[in-house]
Design an enzyme around this catalytic site. Structure first.
Site, PDB file in Angstrom:
ATOM      1  N   GLU A  86     -49.771  35.305  29.290  1.00 23.68           N
ATOM      2  CA  GLU A  86     -49.914  35.696  27.890  1.00 23.68           C
ATOM      3  C   GLU A  86     -51.385  35.858  27.508  1.00 23.68           C
ATOM      4  OE1 GLU A  86     -47.584  36.759  26.253  1.00 23.68           O
ATOM      5  OE2 GLU A  86     -45.790  35.919  27.217  1.00 23.68           O
ATOM      6  N   ARG A  96     -36.086  33.520  15.538  1.00 21.37           N
ATOM      7  CA  ARG A  96     -34.810  34.236  15.474  1.00 21.37           C
ATOM      8  C   ARG A  96     -33.629  33.299  15.739  1.00 21.37           C
ATOM      9  NH1 ARG A  96     -32.807  35.119  20.491  1.00 21.37           N
ATOM     10  NH2 ARG A  96     -34.250  35.005  22.260  1.00 21.37           N
ATOM     11  N   CYS A 149     -43.046  28.703  21.797  1.00 15.02           N
ATOM     12  CA  CYS A 149     -44.020  29.014  22.848  1.00 15.02           C
ATOM     13  C   CYS A 149     -45.320  29.542  22.249  1.00 15.02           C
ATOM     14  CB  CYS A 149     -43.439  30.049  23.816  1.00 15.02           C
ATOM     15  SG  CYS A 149     -42.117  29.412  24.867  1.00 15.02           S
ATOM     16  N   HIS A 172     -45.322  32.661  30.573  1.00 17.65           N
ATOM     17  CA  HIS A 172     -43.873  32.754  30.426  1.00 17.65           C
ATOM     18  C   HIS A 172     -43.239  33.040  31.786  1.00 17.65           C
ATOM     19  CE1 HIS A 172     -43.550  33.333  25.857  1.00 17.65           C
ATOM     20  NE2 HIS A 172     -42.638  32.440  26.178  1.00 17.65           N
TER      21      HIS A 172
END
Length: 224
Positions: A86, A96, A149, A172
């Site tokens: 990342e 979500r 995260c 990830h």
């Protein structure tokens, strides 16, 4: 798990299971590296709760206790097929799904009045080259999402903002095969390969100059 303070340490974190899963490969993979020695450093693994309220607390406690020179936080990104390095964490929590405490923040800052974003302090090009040199699928991702995260990556870099010598970032990883038995189209990666990838990322972070630089780092990965 206690740390050996005779050696400088590398802190690796993973998360507990969330979202209806019974396992989280991020915690499983870092656990396999706990206690290993690499380039004069001891690798220490810690598990973070998948909780907006609790994860930053556990992370900050580990940073204070261990004073690590390198920190690599790891999280599951189901649906991704590669190891995702990342590039950036943004100052937004927007879930979500609920976290493990039932919380589901919407359009909230990670840290009030904090910077809009923090960039990874890992040597991303060297890390990617190390992965590709070992034939492990990898990419540089430009979105860590807006779930826990991303929050953890942002908090990590915020906490280390006055320690320019510290190297830190977020990775990830895909599902492992046991998680996709009923998801025929979902990609996965063996736990052993994930652990090998993380070891390569640690080594490249400790000594980027030792990695052949024949691979150009390309952006990729979308938000999860």
């Amino acid at each position: 798990m206690s740390a050996n303070h005779s050696l400088p340490c590398v802190l690796l974190t993973g998360f507990d299971a969330f979202g209806g899963e019974h396992i989280n490969p991020s915690s499983e993979s870092v656990r396999t590296l706990h206690g290993a020695r690499l380039q004069g450093h001891r690798l220490i693994a810690r598990q973070l709760p998948t909780s907006f309220a609790r994860a930053p607390v556990v992370l900050r406690d580990a940073l204070r206790e261990l004073q690590p020179r390198v920190v690599i936080c790891v999280g599951q990104a189901g649906g991704r097929a590669q190891i995702s390095l990342e590039r950036v964490a943004i100052n937004v929590c927007d879930a979500r799904i609920v976290d493990n405490d039932g919380a589901q923040p919407h359009d909230m800052p990670v840290i009030a009045r904090g910077p809009a974003a923090y960039f990874s302090r890992l040597p991303l090009d060297a890390c990617l080259a190390a992965l590709h040199g070992a034939d492990i699928p990898g990419e540089i991702s430009n979105s860590a999402g807006t779930f826990v995260c991303n929050q953890v990556m942002y908090v990590l870099l915020h906490e280390l903002r006055r320690q320019p010598e510290a190297r830190a970032g977020f990775v990830h990883i895909p599902f492992i095969p046991a998680q996709v038995l009923e998801r025929r189209s979902a990609p996965s990666m063996a736990l052993e390969q994930i652990a090998a990838a993380l070891r390569l990322i640690v080594a490249a972070t400790l000594d980027p100059s030792a990695v052949p630089r024949g691979t150009r780092a390309l952006g990729g990965g979308g938000a999860h």
